[in-house]
Design a protein around this motif. Structure first.
Motif, PDB file in Angstrom:
ATOM      1  N   GLN A  22       0.831  -1.201   0.000  1.00  0.00           N
ATOM      2  CA  GLN A  22       0.000   0.000   0.000  1.00  0.00           C
ATOM      3  C   GLN A  22       0.869   1.256   0.000  1.00  0.00           C
ATOM      4  OE1 GLN A  22      -2.511   0.405   3.424  1.00  0.00           O
ATOM      5  NE2 GLN A  22      -3.588   2.170   2.591  1.00  0.00           N
ATOM      6  N   ALA A  23       1.938   1.250   0.795  1.00  0.00           N
ATOM      7  CA  ALA A  23       2.835   2.407   0.830  1.00  0.00           C
ATOM      8  C   ALA A  23       3.542   2.597  -0.505  1.00  0.00           C
ATOM      9  CB  ALA A  23       3.858   2.232   1.954  1.00  0.00           C
ATOM     10  N   GLU A  24       3.950   1.506  -1.145  1.00  0.00           N
ATOM     11  CA  GLU A  24       4.601   1.605  -2.454  1.00  0.00           C
ATOM     12  C   GLU A  24       3.651   2.159  -3.510  1.00  0.00           C
ATOM     13  OE1 GLU A  24       6.079  -2.266  -3.337  1.00  0.00           O
ATOM     14  OE2 GLU A  24       7.868  -2.022  -2.103  1.00  0.00           O
ATOM     15  N   MET A  25       2.413   1.693  -3.506  1.00  0.00           N
ATOM     16  CA  MET A  25       1.431   2.163  -4.491  1.00  0.00           C
ATOM     17  C   MET A  25       1.052   3.620  -4.236  1.00  0.00           C
ATOM     18  SD  MET A  25       0.899  -0.110  -6.716  1.00  0.00           S
ATOM     19  CE  MET A  25       2.504  -0.844  -6.595  1.00  0.00           C
ATOM     20  N   ALA A  26       0.973   4.027  -2.969  1.00  0.00           N
ATOM     21  CA  ALA A  26       0.676   5.430  -2.659  1.00  0.00           C
ATOM     22  C   ALA A  26       1.817   6.330  -3.133  1.00  0.00           C
ATOM     23  CB  ALA A  26       0.448   5.599  -1.155  1.00  0.00           C
ATOM     24  N   LEU A  27       3.055   5.864  -2.955  1.00  0.00           N
ATOM     25  CA  LEU A  27       4.200   6.641  -3.422  1.00  0.00           C
ATOM     26  C   LEU A  27       4.213   6.733  -4.943  1.00  0.00           C
ATOM     27  CD1 LEU A  27       6.812   8.127  -2.765  1.00  0.00           C
ATOM     28  CD2 LEU A  27       7.981   5.922  -2.823  1.00  0.00           C
ATOM     29  N   ALA A  28       3.932   5.633  -5.621  1.00  0.00           N
ATOM     30  CA  ALA A  28       3.879   5.652  -7.090  1.00  0.00           C
ATOM     31  C   ALA A  28       2.756   6.559  -7.579  1.00  0.00           C
ATOM     32  CB  ALA A  28       3.695   4.237  -7.623  1.00  0.00           C
ATOM     33  N   GLY A  29       1.607   6.502  -6.929  1.00  0.00           N
ATOM     34  CA  GLY A  29       0.489   7.359  -7.316  1.00  0.00           C
ATOM     35  C   GLY A  29       0.803   8.832  -7.135  1.00  0.00           C
ATOM     36  N   SER A  30       1.463   9.171  -6.036  1.00  0.00           N
ATOM     37  CA  SER A  30       1.809  10.581  -5.818  1.00  0.00           C
ATOM     38  C   SER A  30       2.844  11.053  -6.835  1.00  0.00           C
ATOM     39  CB  SER A  30       2.302  10.801  -4.391  1.00  0.00           C
ATOM     40  OG  SER A  30       3.498  10.075  -4.158  1.00  0.00           O
ATOM     41  N   TYR A  31       3.721  10.163  -7.265  1.00  0.00           N
ATOM     42  CA  TYR A  31       4.696  10.512  -8.311  1.00  0.00           C
ATOM     43  C   TYR A  31       3.976  10.862  -9.611  1.00  0.00           C
ATOM     44  CZ  TYR A  31       8.192   9.745 -11.939  1.00  0.00           C
ATOM     45  OH  TYR A  31       8.989   9.877 -13.036  1.00  0.00           O
ATOM     46  N   TYR A  32       3.000  10.044  -9.998  1.00  0.00           N
ATOM     47  CA  TYR A  32       2.278  10.298 -11.248  1.00  0.00           C
ATOM     48  C   TYR A  32       1.387  11.529 -11.150  1.00  0.00           C
ATOM     49  CZ  TYR A  32       4.052   5.840 -12.798  1.00  0.00           C
ATOM     50  OH  TYR A  32       4.889   4.828 -13.164  1.00  0.00           O
ATOM     51  N   ASN A  95       2.621  16.145  -0.779  1.00  0.00           N
ATOM     52  CA  ASN A  95       1.958  14.855  -0.643  1.00  0.00           C
ATOM     53  C   ASN A  95       2.916  13.725  -1.028  1.00  0.00           C
ATOM     54  OD1 ASN A  95      -0.109  13.114  -0.103  1.00  0.00           O
ATOM     55  ND2 ASN A  95      -1.153  13.417  -2.041  1.00  0.00           N
ATOM     56  N   LYS A  96       3.693  13.939  -2.068  1.00  0.00           N
ATOM     57  CA  LYS A  96       4.677  12.938  -2.493  1.00  0.00           C
ATOM     58  C   LYS A  96       5.733  12.744  -1.414  1.00  0.00           C
ATOM     59  CE  LYS A  96       8.082  12.265  -6.141  1.00  0.00           C
ATOM     60  NZ  LYS A  96       8.648  12.863  -7.346  1.00  0.00           N
ATOM     61  N   LYS A  97       6.181  13.834  -0.805  1.00  0.00           N
ATOM     62  CA  LYS A  97       7.176  13.749   0.268  1.00  0.00           C
ATOM     63  C   LYS A  97       6.608  12.995   1.467  1.00  0.00           C
ATOM     64  CE  LYS A  97      10.525  16.692   2.555  1.00  0.00           C
ATOM     65  NZ  LYS A  97      10.996  18.069   2.699  1.00  0.00           N
ATOM     66  N   LYS A  98       5.343  13.271   1.791  1.00  0.00           N
ATOM     67  CA  LYS A  98       4.697  12.573   2.906  1.00  0.00           C
ATOM     68  C   LYS A  98       4.622  11.077   2.630  1.00  0.00           C
ATOM     69  CE  LYS A  98       0.313  12.206   3.298  1.00  0.00           C
ATOM     70  NZ  LYS A  98      -1.127  12.369   3.415  1.00  0.00           N
ATOM     71  N   HIS A  99       4.232  10.703   1.413  1.00  0.00           N
ATOM     72  CA  HIS A  99       4.150   9.282   1.076  1.00  0.00           C
ATOM     73  C   HIS A  99       5.520   8.626   1.087  1.00  0.00           C
ATOM     74  CE1 HIS A  99      -0.022   9.665  -0.959  1.00  0.00           C
ATOM     75  NE2 HIS A  99      -0.113   9.430   0.328  1.00  0.00           N
ATOM     76  N   TYR A 100       6.544   9.367   0.677  1.00  0.00           N
ATOM     77  CA  TYR A 100       7.899   8.825   0.705  1.00  0.00           C
ATOM     78  C   TYR A 100       8.324   8.552   2.150  1.00  0.00           C
ATOM     79  CZ  TYR A 100      12.945   8.472   0.390  1.00  0.00           C
ATOM     80  OH  TYR A 100      14.230   8.046   0.513  1.00  0.00           O
ATOM     81  N   LEU A 101       8.069   9.521   3.028  1.00  0.00           N
ATOM     82  CA  LEU A 101       8.453   9.334   4.425  1.00  0.00           C
ATOM     83  C   LEU A 101       7.660   8.203   5.076  1.00  0.00           C
ATOM     84  CD1 LEU A 101       8.860  13.055   5.501  1.00  0.00           C
ATOM     85  CD2 LEU A 101      10.669  11.388   5.026  1.00  0.00           C
ATOM     86  N   LEU A 102       6.385   8.097   4.729  1.00  0.00           N
ATOM     87  CA  LEU A 102       5.580   6.992   5.278  1.00  0.00           C
ATOM     88  C   LEU A 102       6.060   5.644   4.753  1.00  0.00           C
ATOM     89  CD1 LEU A 102       1.960   8.455   5.207  1.00  0.00           C
ATOM     90  CD2 LEU A 102       3.368   7.961   7.198  1.00  0.00           C
TER      91      LEU A 102
END
Length: 107
Positions: A22-32, A95-102
């Motif tokens: 879930q964390a990986e997909m959230a990070l990928a989604g925020s990147y896109y 948001n991308k930074k937050k997902h990366y840290l999470l």
């Protein structure tokens, strides 16, 4: 002495955990989403079938002013929306930074 010493959890076991996925997909989604926000700074050209026809009877009357006005409007829109585009890009970068840290916390 044991021949094989285990120092932690194997990477394959970590990648199977649902919270890690879930964390990986959230990070990928925020990147896109961030890349999509960056694309709003560029003009958009839309090709459609109307091409500036002024009558619906199918005659050969073409209005070039309508075509030019439409093209100029779509090319200058990013200039007038710059403030909104910058704000959206900043928000999505945070948001991308937050997902990366999470995602780093999950491991």
């Amino acid at each position: 002495m044991p021949e094989h010493l285990s120092a932690g959890i194997p990477v394959q076991m970590l990648s199977n955990r649902p919270d890690v996925k879930q964390a990986e997909m959230a990070l990928a989604g925020s990147y896109y989403y961030t890349n999509q926000a960056r694309s709003a700074f560029y003009p958009k050209i839309t090709i459609n079938g109307s091409a500036g026809w002024t009558n619906s009877a199918g005659g050969a009357i073409i209005n070039p002013a309508k075509f030019i006005a439409s093209a100029v409007g779509s090319l200058t829109q990013p200039i007038f929306d710059r403030g909104a585009n910058v704000a959206k890009l900043r928000l999505l970068k945070l948001n991308k930074k937050k997902h990366y840290l999470l995602s780093r916390k999950v491991y």
